[in-house]
Design a protein around this motif. Structure first.
Motif, PDB file in Angstrom:
ATOM      1  N   UNK A 191      14.318  21.902 -12.678  1.00 42.28           N
ATOM      2  CA  UNK A 191      13.848  23.293 -12.782  1.00 42.28           C
ATOM      3  C   UNK A 191      14.049  23.820 -14.202  1.00 42.28           C
ATOM      4  N   UNK A 192      15.161  23.461 -14.836  1.00 39.80           N
ATOM      5  CA  UNK A 192      15.377  23.872 -16.231  1.00 39.80           C
ATOM      6  C   UNK A 192      14.336  23.225 -17.137  1.00 39.80           C
ATOM      7  N   UNK A 193      14.107  21.938 -16.946  1.00 37.66           N
ATOM      8  CA  UNK A 193      13.111  21.240 -17.766  1.00 37.66           C
ATOM      9  C   UNK A 193      11.732  21.885 -17.636  1.00 37.66           C
ATOM     10  N   UNK A 194      11.420  22.376 -16.433  1.00 36.72           N
ATOM     11  CA  UNK A 194      10.098  22.957 -16.159  1.00 36.72           C
ATOM     12  C   UNK A 194      10.037  24.450 -16.445  1.00 36.72           C
ATOM     13  N   UNK A 195      11.163  25.040 -16.868  1.00 40.13           N
ATOM     14  CA  UNK A 195      11.253  26.481 -17.152  1.00 40.13           C
ATOM     15  C   UNK A 195      10.923  27.331 -15.920  1.00 40.13           C
ATOM     16  N   UNK A 196      11.338  26.863 -14.752  1.00 41.11           N
ATOM     17  CA  UNK A 196      11.041  27.565 -13.502  1.00 41.11           C
ATOM     18  C   UNK A 196      12.307  28.229 -12.973  1.00 41.11           C
ATOM     19  N   UNK A 197      12.211  29.510 -12.653  1.00 42.49           N
ATOM     20  CA  UNK A 197      13.322  30.218 -12.044  1.00 42.49           C
ATOM     21  C   UNK A 197      13.550  29.660 -10.644  1.00 42.49           C
ATOM     22  N   UNK A 198      14.782  29.322 -10.297  1.00 41.36           N
ATOM     23  CA  UNK A 198      15.033  28.696  -8.990  1.00 41.36           C
ATOM     24  C   UNK A 198      14.720  29.568  -7.791  1.00 41.36           C
ATOM     25  N   UNK A 199      14.618  30.891  -7.990  1.00 38.59           N
ATOM     26  CA  UNK A 199      14.323  31.811  -6.888  1.00 38.59           C
ATOM     27  C   UNK A 199      12.822  32.042  -6.687  1.00 38.59           C
ATOM     28  N   UNK A 200      11.999  31.416  -7.497  1.00 44.63           N
ATOM     29  CA  UNK A 200      10.551  31.594  -7.379  1.00 44.63           C
ATOM     30  C   UNK A 200      10.040  31.017  -6.059  1.00 44.63           C
ATOM     31  N   UNK A 201       9.294  31.791  -5.272  1.00 44.51           N
ATOM     32  CA  UNK A 201       8.688  31.232  -4.056  1.00 44.51           C
ATOM     33  C   UNK A 201       7.806  30.035  -4.415  1.00 44.51           C
ATOM     34  N   UNK A 202       7.903  28.972  -3.620  1.00 47.27           N
ATOM     35  CA  UNK A 202       7.181  27.741  -3.937  1.00 47.27           C
ATOM     36  C   UNK A 202       5.681  27.966  -4.058  1.00 47.27           C
ATOM     37  N   UNK A 203       5.134  28.829  -3.195  1.00 43.55           N
ATOM     38  CA  UNK A 203       3.680  29.031  -3.209  1.00 43.55           C
ATOM     39  C   UNK A 203       3.205  29.978  -4.313  1.00 43.55           C
ATOM     40  N   UNK A 204       4.120  30.420  -5.160  1.00 44.63           N
ATOM     41  CA  UNK A 204       3.743  31.265  -6.289  1.00 44.63           C
ATOM     42  C   UNK A 204       3.762  30.511  -7.624  1.00 44.63           C
ATOM     43  N   UNK A 205       4.110  29.231  -7.594  1.00 44.70           N
ATOM     44  CA  UNK A 205       4.110  28.457  -8.834  1.00 44.70           C
ATOM     45  C   UNK A 205       2.684  28.269  -9.330  1.00 44.70           C
ATOM     46  N   UNK A 206       2.494  28.349 -10.642  1.00 40.79           N
ATOM     47  CA  UNK A 206       1.178  28.125 -11.230  1.00 40.79           C
ATOM     48  C   UNK A 206       0.866  26.624 -11.249  1.00 40.79           C
ATOM     49  N   UNK A 207      -0.389  26.289 -11.468  1.00 32.84           N
ATOM     50  CA  UNK A 207      -0.781  24.877 -11.528  1.00 32.84           C
ATOM     51  C   UNK A 207      -0.048  24.167 -12.661  1.00 32.84           C
ATOM     52  N   UNK A 267      28.833  -0.132  -6.203  1.00 34.75           N
ATOM     53  CA  UNK A 267      29.528  -1.114  -5.368  1.00 34.75           C
ATOM     54  C   UNK A 267      30.439  -2.031  -6.172  1.00 34.75           C
ATOM     55  N   UNK A 268      30.296  -2.017  -7.487  1.00 38.37           N
ATOM     56  CA  UNK A 268      31.180  -2.811  -8.352  1.00 38.37           C
ATOM     57  C   UNK A 268      32.308  -1.961  -8.933  1.00 38.37           C
ATOM     58  N   UNK A 269      32.416  -0.706  -8.461  1.00 34.20           N
ATOM     59  CA  UNK A 269      33.492   0.173  -8.905  1.00 34.20           C
ATOM     60  C   UNK A 269      33.255   0.833 -10.246  1.00 34.20           C
ATOM     61  N   UNK A 270      31.988   0.852 -10.704  1.00 30.06           N
ATOM     62  CA  UNK A 270      31.673   1.423 -12.009  1.00 30.06           C
ATOM     63  C   UNK A 270      31.065   2.818 -11.874  1.00 30.06           C
ATOM     64  N   UNK A 271      31.359   3.678 -12.842  1.00 30.02           N
ATOM     65  CA  UNK A 271      30.790   5.019 -12.877  1.00 30.02           C
ATOM     66  C   UNK A 271      29.370   4.988 -13.425  1.00 30.02           C
ATOM     67  N   UNK A 272      28.614   6.053 -13.117  1.00 26.84           N
ATOM     68  CA  UNK A 272      27.308   6.221 -13.732  1.00 26.84           C
ATOM     69  C   UNK A 272      27.458   6.818 -15.114  1.00 26.84           C
ATOM     70  N   UNK A 273      26.331   6.955 -15.825  1.00 30.49           N
ATOM     71  CA  UNK A 273      26.380   7.473 -17.201  1.00 30.49           C
ATOM     72  C   UNK A 273      25.401   8.614 -17.460  1.00 30.49           C
ATOM     73  N   UNK A 274      24.652   9.027 -16.442  1.00 26.86           N
ATOM     74  CA  UNK A 274      23.658  10.075 -16.699  1.00 26.86           C
ATOM     75  C   UNK A 274      24.308  11.433 -16.912  1.00 26.86           C
ATOM     76  N   UNK A 275      25.564  11.600 -16.528  1.00 29.84           N
ATOM     77  CA  UNK A 275      26.250  12.874 -16.769  1.00 29.84           C
ATOM     78  C   UNK A 275      26.258  13.222 -18.263  1.00 29.84           C
ATOM     79  N   UNK A 276      26.153  12.209 -19.103  1.00 31.41           N
ATOM     80  CA  UNK A 276      26.111  12.443 -20.550  1.00 31.41           C
ATOM     81  C   UNK A 276      24.775  13.040 -20.983  1.00 31.41           C
ATOM     82  N   UNK A 277      23.771  12.991 -20.100  1.00 27.37           N
ATOM     83  CA  UNK A 277      22.434  13.482 -20.419  1.00 27.37           C
ATOM     84  C   UNK A 277      22.135  14.846 -19.791  1.00 27.37           C
ATOM     85  N   UNK A 278      23.021  15.336 -18.926  1.00 28.22           N
ATOM     86  CA  UNK A 278      22.760  16.592 -18.226  1.00 28.22           C
ATOM     87  C   UNK A 278      22.644  17.757 -19.202  1.00 28.22           C
ATOM     88  N   UNK A 279      21.660  18.608 -18.953  1.00 32.95           N
ATOM     89  CA  UNK A 279      21.429  19.754 -19.824  1.00 32.95           C
ATOM     90  C   UNK A 279      21.929  21.067 -19.227  1.00 32.95           C
TER      91      UNK A 279
END
Length: 273
Positions: free
Chosen positions: A179-195, A226-238
Protein backbone atom coordinates in the motif's frame (compact mmCIF):
# COMPACT_ATOMS: atom_id res chain seq x y z
CA UNK A 1 2.52 -14.78 11.20
CA UNK A 2 4.53 -16.33 8.36
CA UNK A 3 3.20 -14.96 5.08
CA UNK A 4 3.54 -16.39 1.59
CA UNK A 5 7.29 -15.65 1.12
CA UNK A 6 8.10 -17.20 4.52
CA UNK A 7 5.98 -20.31 3.92
CA UNK A 8 7.50 -20.75 0.46
CA UNK A 9 10.96 -20.49 2.05
CA UNK A 10 9.99 -23.16 4.58
CA UNK A 11 8.72 -25.36 1.73
CA UNK A 12 11.94 -25.03 -0.22
CA UNK A 13 14.09 -25.86 2.78
CA UNK A 14 11.84 -28.73 3.92
CA UNK A 15 11.69 -30.52 0.59
CA UNK A 16 15.24 -31.93 0.51
CA UNK A 17 14.98 -32.88 4.19
CA UNK A 18 11.87 -35.07 3.96
CA UNK A 19 10.97 -36.08 0.40
CA UNK A 20 11.60 -39.80 -0.03
CA UNK A 21 11.51 -40.54 3.69
CA UNK A 22 9.08 -43.12 5.07
CA UNK A 23 7.18 -42.64 8.32
CA UNK A 24 7.76 -45.34 10.93
CA UNK A 25 5.33 -43.71 13.35
CA UNK A 26 3.92 -40.35 14.42
CA UNK A 27 4.18 -39.00 17.97
CA UNK A 28 1.71 -36.33 19.06
CA UNK A 29 2.43 -34.52 22.32
CA UNK A 30 -0.33 -31.91 22.01
CA UNK A 31 -3.54 -33.33 20.56
CA UNK A 32 -5.07 -29.97 19.65
CA UNK A 33 -2.41 -29.41 17.00
CA UNK A 34 -4.40 -31.90 14.90
CA UNK A 35 -7.64 -30.94 13.18
CA UNK A 36 -9.60 -34.18 13.42
CA UNK A 37 -8.82 -37.35 15.36
CA UNK A 38 -5.16 -37.64 16.47
CA UNK A 39 -5.30 -41.46 16.59
CA UNK A 40 -6.55 -41.64 13.01
CA UNK A 41 -3.80 -39.21 12.00
CA UNK A 42 -1.15 -41.49 13.51
CA UNK A 43 -2.64 -44.71 12.19
CA UNK A 44 -3.17 -43.55 8.61
CA UNK A 45 0.33 -42.09 8.22
CA UNK A 46 2.25 -45.12 9.46
CA UNK A 47 4.28 -46.51 6.55
CA UNK A 48 3.55 -43.56 4.23
CA UNK A 49 6.35 -41.86 2.26
CA UNK A 50 6.70 -38.12 1.68
CA UNK A 51 6.55 -37.63 -2.09
CA UNK A 52 6.46 -33.82 -2.29
CA UNK A 53 6.05 -30.64 -0.27
CA UNK A 54 3.70 -28.17 -1.94
CA UNK A 55 2.24 -24.83 -0.86
CA UNK A 56 -0.85 -22.74 -1.46
CA UNK A 57 -0.75 -19.19 -0.08
CA UNK A 58 0.23 -19.60 3.60
CA UNK A 59 -0.50 -23.35 3.78
CA UNK A 60 2.00 -26.19 3.42
CA UNK A 61 0.82 -29.41 1.76
CA UNK A 62 2.80 -32.54 2.58
CA UNK A 63 2.07 -35.10 -0.13
CA UNK A 64 2.05 -38.77 0.85
CA UNK A 65 0.49 -40.49 -2.15
CA UNK A 66 -3.26 -40.70 -1.66
CA UNK A 67 -3.06 -38.63 1.52
CA UNK A 68 -2.07 -35.00 2.14
CA UNK A 69 -1.24 -33.24 5.39
CA UNK A 70 -2.34 -29.61 5.21
CA UNK A 71 -0.34 -27.49 7.65
CA UNK A 72 -1.01 -23.89 8.66
CA UNK A 73 1.84 -22.40 10.73
CA UNK A 74 -0.30 -19.53 12.07
CA UNK A 75 1.76 -17.23 14.34
CA UNK A 76 4.83 -19.19 15.43
CA UNK A 77 4.81 -22.66 13.86
CA UNK A 78 8.17 -24.13 12.78
CA UNK A 79 9.50 -27.41 11.40
CA UNK A 80 12.96 -28.81 11.93
CA UNK A 81 14.76 -32.12 11.36
CA UNK A 82 16.19 -34.03 14.31
CA UNK A 83 16.24 -37.65 15.54
CA UNK A 84 13.63 -39.89 17.19
CA UNK A 85 15.42 -39.94 20.50
CA UNK A 86 16.34 -36.25 20.79
CA UNK A 87 14.94 -34.68 23.98
CA UNK A 88 11.47 -33.23 23.45
CA UNK A 89 11.30 -29.47 23.92
CA UNK A 90 8.22 -28.12 25.72
CA UNK A 91 7.21 -26.26 22.55
CA UNK A 92 7.45 -29.34 20.29
CA UNK A 93 4.01 -30.84 19.70
CA UNK A 94 4.44 -33.52 17.02
CA UNK A 95 7.03 -35.58 15.21
CA UNK A 96 7.05 -37.66 12.06
CA UNK A 97 9.54 -40.39 13.02
CA UNK A 98 11.21 -41.80 9.90
CA UNK A 99 12.52 -45.30 9.28
CA UNK A 100 16.09 -43.98 8.96
CA UNK A 101 16.07 -42.73 12.58
CA UNK A 102 15.55 -39.07 11.75
CA UNK A 103 12.36 -37.17 12.53
CA UNK A 104 10.58 -34.03 11.43
CA UNK A 105 9.27 -32.11 14.43
CA UNK A 106 6.69 -29.36 14.61
CA UNK A 107 7.20 -26.70 17.28
CA UNK A 108 4.85 -23.85 18.11
CA UNK A 109 5.24 -21.53 21.07
CA UNK A 110 1.73 -20.10 20.69
CA UNK A 111 0.06 -23.46 19.87
CA UNK A 112 -2.09 -21.85 17.17
CA UNK A 113 -0.85 -23.90 14.20
CA UNK A 114 -2.83 -26.87 12.90
CA UNK A 115 -2.27 -29.99 10.79
CA UNK A 116 -5.13 -31.73 8.98
CA UNK A 117 -5.01 -35.08 7.19
CA UNK A 118 -7.16 -35.33 4.06
CA UNK A 119 -7.46 -37.40 0.92
CA UNK A 120 -5.24 -35.92 -1.79
CA UNK A 121 -7.38 -33.90 -4.16
CA UNK A 122 -9.94 -32.85 -1.54
CA UNK A 123 -7.87 -30.18 0.21
CA UNK A 124 -9.70 -27.32 -1.52
CA UNK A 125 -13.06 -28.73 -0.44
CA UNK A 126 -12.53 -29.76 3.19
CA UNK A 127 -9.83 -27.47 4.65
CA UNK A 128 -9.31 -23.75 5.13
CA UNK A 129 -8.07 -23.57 1.54
CA UNK A 130 -11.69 -23.54 0.34
CA UNK A 131 -12.12 -19.96 1.60
CA UNK A 132 -9.10 -18.47 -0.16
CA UNK A 133 -8.83 -16.36 -3.27
CA UNK A 134 -6.20 -16.91 -5.92
CA UNK A 135 -2.52 -16.74 -4.97
CA UNK A 136 -0.55 -13.55 -5.31
CA UNK A 137 2.05 -13.64 -8.09
CA UNK A 138 0.27 -16.48 -9.91
CA UNK A 139 -1.15 -16.69 -13.46
CA UNK A 140 -4.66 -16.62 -11.96
CA UNK A 141 -3.97 -13.28 -10.28
CA UNK A 142 -4.40 -11.25 -13.45
CA UNK A 143 -4.98 -7.51 -13.54
CA UNK A 144 -8.45 -8.13 -14.97
CA UNK A 145 -9.33 -10.53 -12.13
CA UNK A 146 -8.07 -8.02 -9.56
CA UNK A 147 -9.96 -5.09 -11.05
CA UNK A 148 -13.25 -6.97 -11.22
CA UNK A 149 -12.87 -8.29 -7.68
CA UNK A 150 -12.15 -4.87 -6.22
CA UNK A 151 -15.19 -3.34 -7.90
CA UNK A 152 -17.45 -5.79 -6.06
CA UNK A 153 -16.09 -4.97 -2.60
CA UNK A 154 -16.66 -1.86 -0.52
CA UNK A 155 -14.54 -2.73 2.55
CA UNK A 156 -11.32 -0.80 3.04
CA UNK A 157 -8.40 -2.07 0.99
CA UNK A 158 -6.27 -3.01 4.02
CA UNK A 159 -8.97 -5.26 5.46
CA UNK A 160 -9.74 -6.79 2.07
CA UNK A 161 -6.15 -7.75 1.39
CA UNK A 162 -5.85 -9.18 4.90
CA UNK A 163 -9.00 -11.28 4.45
CA UNK A 164 -7.36 -13.56 1.84
CA UNK A 165 -10.68 -13.85 -0.01
CA UNK A 166 -9.68 -11.98 -3.17
CA UNK A 167 -5.95 -12.60 -3.24
CA UNK A 168 -4.23 -14.97 -0.82
CA UNK A 169 -0.75 -14.92 0.69
CA UNK A 170 -0.25 -11.42 2.06
CA UNK A 171 -0.33 -10.60 5.76
CA UNK A 172 0.23 -7.46 7.79
CA UNK A 173 3.84 -6.91 6.78
CA UNK A 174 3.40 -7.10 3.02
CA UNK A 175 0.02 -5.36 2.93
CA UNK A 176 1.52 -2.30 4.62
CA UNK A 177 4.47 -2.42 2.22
CA UNK A 178 2.47 -2.71 -1.01
CA UNK A 179 0.00 0.00 0.00
CA UNK A 180 2.90 2.38 0.72
CA UNK A 181 4.54 1.51 -2.59
CA UNK A 182 1.24 2.22 -4.37
CA UNK A 183 0.59 5.46 -2.42
CA UNK A 184 -2.81 4.11 -1.35
CA UNK A 185 -4.41 5.05 1.96
CA UNK A 186 -5.23 1.80 3.79
CA UNK A 187 -8.74 3.05 4.68
CA UNK A 188 -9.74 3.60 1.05
CA UNK A 189 -12.79 1.51 0.06
CA UNK A 190 -11.63 -1.13 -2.42
CA UNK A 191 -14.24 -0.16 -5.01
CA UNK A 192 -13.07 3.46 -4.99
CA UNK A 193 -9.53 2.76 -6.21
CA UNK A 194 -8.71 4.30 -9.59
CA UNK A 195 -7.55 2.15 -12.51
CA UNK A 196 -4.03 3.54 -12.10
CA UNK A 197 -4.03 2.69 -8.38
CA UNK A 198 -5.25 -0.85 -9.09
CA UNK A 199 -2.57 -1.37 -11.71
CA UNK A 200 0.13 -0.05 -9.40
CA UNK A 201 -1.09 -2.16 -6.48
CA UNK A 202 -1.27 -5.30 -8.62
CA UNK A 203 2.34 -4.83 -9.71
CA UNK A 204 3.48 -4.01 -6.17
CA UNK A 205 1.91 -7.19 -4.79
CA UNK A 206 3.57 -9.44 -7.36
CA UNK A 207 6.96 -7.73 -7.22
CA UNK A 208 7.06 -7.64 -3.40
CA UNK A 209 6.10 -11.28 -3.00
CA UNK A 210 8.75 -12.27 -5.55
CA UNK A 211 11.49 -10.15 -3.99
CA UNK A 212 10.67 -11.16 -0.40
CA UNK A 213 10.81 -14.82 -1.41
CA UNK A 214 14.19 -14.25 -3.05
CA UNK A 215 15.47 -12.89 0.27
CA UNK A 216 14.14 -15.85 2.25
CA UNK A 217 11.21 -14.00 3.79
CA UNK A 218 11.06 -11.52 6.65
CA UNK A 219 12.20 -12.21 10.20
CA UNK A 220 10.73 -9.52 12.46
CA UNK A 221 10.20 -11.61 15.59
CA UNK A 222 10.95 -15.31 15.35
CA UNK A 223 10.59 -16.65 11.78
CA UNK A 224 13.12 -19.35 10.85
CA UNK A 225 13.16 -21.67 7.86
CA UNK A 226 13.45 -25.47 8.19
CA UNK A 227 17.24 -25.17 8.39
CA UNK A 228 17.00 -22.76 11.34
CA UNK A 229 17.96 -19.68 9.31
CA UNK A 230 16.38 -16.23 9.46
CA UNK A 231 15.01 -14.36 6.47
CA UNK A 232 16.60 -11.16 5.16
CA UNK A 233 13.78 -9.11 3.66
CA UNK A 234 13.38 -7.17 6.91
CA UNK A 235 16.40 -5.19 5.70
CA UNK A 236 14.30 -4.03 2.72
CA UNK A 237 11.14 -2.97 4.58
CA UNK A 238 10.16 0.64 4.00
CA UNK A 239 7.13 1.13 6.28
CA UNK A 240 6.19 -1.90 8.38
CA UNK A 241 7.31 -1.49 12.01
CA UNK A 242 8.60 2.05 11.38
CA UNK A 243 6.03 4.15 13.27
CA UNK A 244 7.48 7.61 14.05
CA UNK A 245 10.31 7.23 11.57
CA UNK A 246 10.55 9.46 8.46
CA UNK A 247 9.05 8.23 5.22
CA UNK A 248 11.96 7.60 2.82
CA UNK A 249 9.91 9.16 0.02
CA UNK A 250 8.73 12.46 1.54
CA UNK A 251 10.24 12.75 5.03
CA UNK A 252 6.89 12.85 6.87
CA UNK A 253 6.85 10.67 10.00
CA UNK A 254 4.97 7.40 9.63
CA UNK A 255 1.86 6.97 11.78
CA UNK A 256 0.30 3.80 13.12
CA UNK A 257 -3.41 3.11 13.52
CA UNK A 258 -5.53 0.00 13.98
CA UNK A 259 -7.69 -1.31 11.16
CA UNK A 260 -9.86 -4.33 11.93
CA UNK A 261 -7.71 -4.88 15.01
CA UNK A 262 -4.41 -4.95 13.10
CA UNK A 263 -1.65 -2.40 13.48
CA UNK A 264 -1.26 -0.44 10.26
CA UNK A 265 1.65 1.87 9.51
CA UNK A 266 1.46 4.40 6.67
CA UNK A 267 2.40 7.91 5.53
CA UNK A 268 -0.24 10.63 5.89
CA UNK A 269 1.42 12.69 3.15
CA UNK A 270 2.15 10.02 0.52
CA UNK A 271 -0.96 7.95 1.16
CA UNK A 272 -3.71 10.57 1.21
CA UNK A 273 -7.34 9.64 0.65
Amino acid sequence: MPEMPEVETVRRTLRPLVVGKTIDHVDIWYDKVITGDPETFKRELKGKTFTAVDRYAKFLLFRLGDLTVVSHLRMEGKYHLTTWDAPVDKHEHLQFAFTDGSSLRYADVRKFGRLQLVETGTEFQVTGLKNLGVEANSPEFSLDYFEKGLKKRSMNIKSLLMSQTLVAGLGNIYVDEVLWQSRINPLTPANELTKDQVKCLHSAINETIEEATKYGGTTVHSFLNAEGESGHYQEKLKVYGKEGQPCPRCGEDFVKIKISGRGTTYCLHCQKR
